[in-house]
Write an enzyme that holds these catalytic residues in place. Structure first.
Site, PDB file in Angstrom:
ATOM      1  N   CYS A 187      -2.005   4.937  -4.929  1.00 29.63           N
ATOM      2  CA  CYS A 187      -2.639   3.622  -4.999  1.00 29.63           C
ATOM      3  C   CYS A 187      -3.638   3.561  -6.154  1.00 29.63           C
ATOM      4  O   CYS A 187      -3.650   2.609  -6.929  1.00 29.63           O
ATOM      5  CB  CYS A 187      -3.325   3.302  -3.679  1.00 29.63           C
ATOM      6  SG  CYS A 187      -4.068   1.671  -3.633  1.00 29.63           S
TER       7      CYS A 187
ATOM      8  N   HIS B 190       0.848  -1.186   0.000  1.00 31.51           N
ATOM      9  CA  HIS B 190       0.000   0.000   0.000  1.00 31.51           C
ATOM     10  C   HIS B 190       0.887   1.239   0.000  1.00 31.51           C
ATOM     11  O   HIS B 190       1.943   1.254   0.625  1.00 31.51           O
ATOM     12  CB  HIS B 190      -0.919   0.012   1.227  1.00 31.51           C
ATOM     13  CG  HIS B 190      -1.890  -1.131   1.232  1.00 31.51           C
ATOM     14  ND1 HIS B 190      -3.030  -1.118   0.467  1.00 31.51           N
ATOM     15  CD2 HIS B 190      -1.881  -2.311   1.887  1.00 31.51           C
ATOM     16  CE1 HIS B 190      -3.690  -2.247   0.659  1.00 31.51           C
ATOM     17  NE2 HIS B 190      -3.009  -2.996   1.510  1.00 31.51           N
TER      18      HIS B 190
END
Length: 113
Positions: free
Chosen positions: A34, A22
């Site tokens: 992201c 992430h």
């Protein structure tokens, strides 16, 4: 951090790619790093299928995506897939240039088949 590994064969052609992790650039739902990496990679997979009819092998989960291109494709189809995947790499590198503390691309080249 998002880690991306692009696996190339001995000829330099993309065989597979894996994305994991992430970015933690912003809160969930507002993380443009992201979102960008996801849009580019999933868009490339969708383009491969829509343009060539080839369905790559996909594994996915929370913060994980792996895509493997099948072997034994015709030269024409293989070339189209390579162009689409190289376009994906260009887009991901553009994200990495701007947000390099949140995304890292690694290239691996197979030396012997």
């Amino acid at each position: 951090m998002i880690g991306i590994t692009i696996d190339r064969n001995h000829s330099g052609e993309i065989q597979s790619f894996e994305i994991s992790g992430h970015a933690f650039f912003a809160d969930r739902g507002k993380d443009i790093v992201c979102a960008g990496a996801s849009a580019v990679s999933v868009g490339a997979i969708n383009a491969v299928h829509a343009i060539t009819g080839v369905t790559p092998m996909i594994e996915q989960g929370d913060g994980f995506l792996r895509c493997v291109i099948p072997d034994h494709l015709s030269a024409d189809i293989h070339e189209k897939i390579q162009i689409l995947l190289e376009g994906m790499v260009v887009s991901l590198r553009t994200i990495e240039e701007e947000y390099g503390t949140h995304i890292k691309i690694t290239f691996k080249k197979q030396e012997v088949e």
